[in-house]
Structure formats: structure tokens, C-alpha cells
Design a protein around this motif. Sequence first.
Motif, PDB file in Angstrom:
ATOM      1  N   CYS A 113       7.520  -1.234   5.231  1.00 50.95           N
ATOM      2  CA  CYS A 113       7.937  -1.617   3.891  1.00 50.95           C
ATOM      3  C   CYS A 113       8.876  -0.469   3.632  1.00 50.95           C
ATOM      4  CB  CYS A 113       6.533  -1.469   3.059  1.00 50.95           C
ATOM      5  SG  CYS A 113       7.240  -1.916   1.214  1.00 50.95           S
ATOM      6  N   MET A 115       9.653   0.476   0.446  1.00 51.30           N
ATOM      7  CA  MET A 115       9.422   1.014  -0.768  1.00 51.30           C
ATOM      8  C   MET A 115       8.948   2.249  -1.291  1.00 51.30           C
ATOM      9  SD  MET A 115      10.643  -1.806  -1.834  1.00 51.30           S
ATOM     10  CE  MET A 115      10.675  -1.444  -3.617  1.00 51.30           C
ATOM     11  N   GLY A 116       8.090   2.798   0.111  1.00 51.60           N
ATOM     12  CA  GLY A 116       7.704   4.004  -0.202  1.00 51.60           C
ATOM     13  C   GLY A 116       6.723   4.578  -1.059  1.00 51.60           C
ATOM     14  N   CYS A 117       5.992   3.698  -1.595  1.00 49.48           N
ATOM     15  CA  CYS A 117       4.878   4.293  -2.582  1.00 49.48           C
ATOM     16  C   CYS A 117       3.894   5.209  -1.913  1.00 49.48           C
ATOM     17  CB  CYS A 117       4.099   3.026  -2.901  1.00 49.48           C
ATOM     18  SG  CYS A 117       4.891   1.559  -3.727  1.00 49.48           S
ATOM     19  N   PHE A 119       1.328   6.338  -2.368  1.00 50.30           N
ATOM     20  CA  PHE A 119      -0.274   6.082  -2.013  1.00 50.30           C
ATOM     21  C   PHE A 119      -0.669   5.291  -1.036  1.00 50.30           C
ATOM     22  CE2 PHE A 119       1.512   3.751  -5.393  1.00 50.30           C
ATOM     23  CZ  PHE A 119       1.165   2.290  -4.885  1.00 50.30           C
ATOM     24  N   CYS A 120       0.486   4.704  -0.279  1.00 50.17           N
ATOM     25  CA  CYS A 120       0.357   3.390   0.447  1.00 50.17           C
ATOM     26  C   CYS A 120       0.452   3.829   1.895  1.00 50.17           C
ATOM     27  CB  CYS A 120       1.048   2.249  -0.093  1.00 50.17           C
ATOM     28  SG  CYS A 120       1.223   1.216   1.061  1.00 50.17           S
ATOM     29  N   THR A 122       1.140   1.768   4.576  1.00 49.92           N
ATOM     30  CA  THR A 122       2.180   0.805   4.785  1.00 49.92           C
ATOM     31  C   THR A 122       3.595   1.597   4.526  1.00 49.92           C
ATOM     32  OG1 THR A 122       0.954  -1.156   4.826  1.00 49.92           O
ATOM     33  CG2 THR A 122       3.491  -1.385   4.783  1.00 49.92           C
ATOM     34  N   GLY A 123       3.609   2.233   3.420  1.00 50.39           N
ATOM     35  CA  GLY A 123       4.980   2.815   2.823  1.00 50.39           C
ATOM     36  C   GLY A 123       5.105   3.934   3.882  1.00 50.39           C
ATOM     37  N   GLY A 166      -0.198  -8.044   1.389  1.00 53.32           N
ATOM     38  CA  GLY A 166      -0.347  -7.323   2.413  1.00 53.32           C
ATOM     39  C   GLY A 166       0.907  -6.367   2.730  1.00 53.32           C
ATOM     40  N   GLY A 168       4.231  -4.954   3.090  1.00 56.25           N
ATOM     41  CA  GLY A 168       5.577  -5.339   2.561  1.00 56.25           C
ATOM     42  C   GLY A 168       5.695  -5.505   1.329  1.00 56.25           C
ATOM     43  N   SER A 202       5.818  -4.523  -6.359  1.00 54.45           N
ATOM     44  CA  SER A 202       5.849  -3.326  -7.045  1.00 54.45           C
ATOM     45  C   SER A 202       6.914  -3.210  -8.068  1.00 54.45           C
ATOM     46  CB  SER A 202       6.368  -2.338  -5.752  1.00 54.45           C
ATOM     47  OG  SER A 202       7.893  -2.533  -5.302  1.00 54.45           O
TER      48      SER A 202
HETATM   49  S1  SF4 Z   1       3.279  -2.171   0.997  1.00 54.35           S
HETATM   50 FE1  SF4 Z   1       3.396  -2.549  -1.413  1.00 54.35          FE
HETATM   51  S2  SF4 Z   1       2.200  -0.596  -2.076  1.00 54.35           S
HETATM   52 FE2  SF4 Z   1       2.967  -0.224   0.054  1.00 54.35          FE
HETATM   53  S3  SF4 Z   1       4.787   0.673   0.208  1.00 54.35           S
HETATM   54 FE3  SF4 Z   1       5.226  -1.297   0.194  1.00 54.35          FE
HETATM   55  S4  SF4 Z   1       5.480  -1.906  -1.894  1.00 54.35           S
HETATM   56 FE4  SF4 Z   1       4.412   0.081  -2.050  1.00 54.35          FE
END
Ligand code: SF4
Length: 356
Positions: A113, A115-117, A119-120, A122-123, A166, A168, A202
Motif C-alpha cells: 500500500c 498510503m503509509g499510515c 499505525f499500519c 501494510t503501510g 485488507g 491496500g 483512508s
Molecule cells: S492498508 Fe489501509 S491503513 Fe494500511 S497504509 Fe494502506 S490505507 Fe493505510
Amino acid sequence: MNNKTDLIGLSKEELAACLKEMGEPAFRAKQIWQWIYFYGKTDFAEMTNLSKDLRQKLADNFTLNRPKIVTEQLSSDKTRKWLLEFADGQKIETVYIPESDRGAVCISTQIGCAMGCKFCHTGSQKLTRNLSAGEIVSQFMVARDVYNEWHLDGEKRMLSNIVLMGMGEPLQNYENVVKAVKILTDGEGIALSKRRITLSTSGIVPFIKNIDKDIGVKLAVSLHASNNELRSQIMPINKKYPLPELMQACRDYQDNHGGYITFEYLMLKDFNDTPAHAVELAALMKKYQINAKFNLIAFNPWPGCDYEPSSNNRIHAFSQKLQDFGYAAPIRTARGQDILAACGQLKSKKESENKS
Ligand code: SF4
């Protein structure tokens, strides 16, 4: 090298065009569609209302690929998580989260992903590529295989809902997500109601306005903060589409779609979990007149993350405060704690095992 076309993920029109090219009448496409998406068949030989010749021709030219299950883990709370591998070796996670008499399959839409959140998990894995419509749909098909839920009476299904939540950001892969949802909701196949599909974003504002018009599914927004400044600290997307723009987009969606919008709110110790934050959150919803429901999510920390989970007392007080303002605010316990259910964790674990 396999040059066959995979039929899973083609729209009905594209499937009909393939059949037409083979000189077959239009109703064949409908029959094959039902074999694939109603009966869940993975072998053309079992499509018994087609001639043997046609079955052979189909097998020579097409595939009905499912991703391979690399690992499957069943949590003590019955959450089931699969690490799935696609034809090019890329892997994603799909999770089934059961409730008492039904449950949701949590589907990924991208490998990694962008988006680089903060707390995440996957980010922290970077975006490798988008998933195709077929790769999105086939995650649900694998779950149906495992639970043996093809052509069951709808009422008896455990896999009753889908959340696009999930790995992404679904709105960064909009075209394929729209195509996948159209396949999943088609009345002659899987036939899941749009009301049972939730798209979680997001906050890619320009796409939110199209969701109702294009696919009509329910909207969930990963909010995780009660004001603009706080949100920018944990979600880089908030700098591009600040909270006021996101709230207005939610309001516009609600005006068209009706119902309520779910806001996901991860409870992070001392960051966003005080009663003052709850008051601020309620005021935000009131300002934009949004029918909000909050999912308060207990944080499931992963190795190397900067945040800690809020205490149970804090979470309950936060929930109560929102309820005092008239908002539903159920607390979602982190499911599958024992199988690394926070998104991206199973994939990372497998990768580090492979490296060592
Ligand atoms: S998977 Fe969702 S929460 Fe995790 S970085 Fe991507 S957008 Fe943000």
C-alpha cells in the motif's frame, strides 16, 4: 509459459465476447458464468450442459485460476487467515472474521500500500502493484471453497459479507474494484447484495463521490483522529485531502446513498483516546450532520510500531462518551491476536522466515 486467458475477472460482456469469437451463441456465456460464479467450478470438464467439444476448447484456451493457499491459520476465536499467492508469486492476505451466525471476508485490493499510515503494518510494505478484478474476486472464491458455500441457500451462509479493507487502498485501484464488485453482486453468480459489501478508504476524496453512483456499496472511512492536525500526524493522505474536505465528501455520499457511514477509529494510547477527543469527534459529526457509526478498534501492535494500545477502561469511556452524544460506538476487539491478524503481518512473517 501459460498463454491462456483467465476467465475469472472478465466482465459478463467480456466473457460473451470471448465466446462469440469461438463462434458460440450468447447464452453459452450465461451458462459458463453460472458454472464459475454460482457453482464455483474450477474445471471445465464439470460444466455438464456444454458439449464435450466446447469443454475441451475452453480448457485449451482458458483457465479458472484460484490463488494458491500458502498458509492458513485458524485463530482460537475462529478468525481464519489465508496467505494467498497469485500466478506471478506475489502474495496477499485474506481474512475471514466470523460473528455468531454470519461473517465478513476481508479482501485485499493491492499488493502492499502506498498510503503509509503510520499505525499500519501494510503501510510499511510499499506498493508493489494493483490486484486485477479477478484477483480481488478470487479471494472470496477461495473462502467459499474452504467453507464449502457454493450454491447454498443465502440464509445459511457464514460468508455473508465482504469488506474491502485488507491490504491496500481500494480507491487507488478504483477501476478493478468497481469491476470486481460488479462480478460479486451479479444476480446470476455470487449474487451478494450491495448492502453486504463495505468499501473502506483512508479518504481519497475525489473517488468517494463516485462510489454510490458506480457500485452503491456501503462506505467506511478510516478516520482515527478527531481533528485535522492529529490525523495528518498518522495519515499522510490527510495532507492531500484534509479532514474538512473528507467530511464534506462523506456528507455528499450520505445525501445520495442514505443510511449511515462507518468510521473506523483505532484506539491509540494517549494519542486519540481521551474523553476530549470523543467530544471533538462528536462535534465534527454534528458540524457536517453525518449519520455516523464508530467502530472503535483495539490496536494490535506489531514489532517496530510507534504506538501502544489504549487501556480497556479508556476504550470503554470513549465509547460511552460517543453514545452519550447519540452515536453507536461498538468496540471491536482485535480479532485473531494469536495469528497476527493486523493487516500485513502474516505476509511479513512469511517473508522474514523465507529470508532466514
Ligand atoms: S492498508 Fe489501509 S491503513 Fe494500511 S497504509 Fe494502506 S490505507 Fe493505510
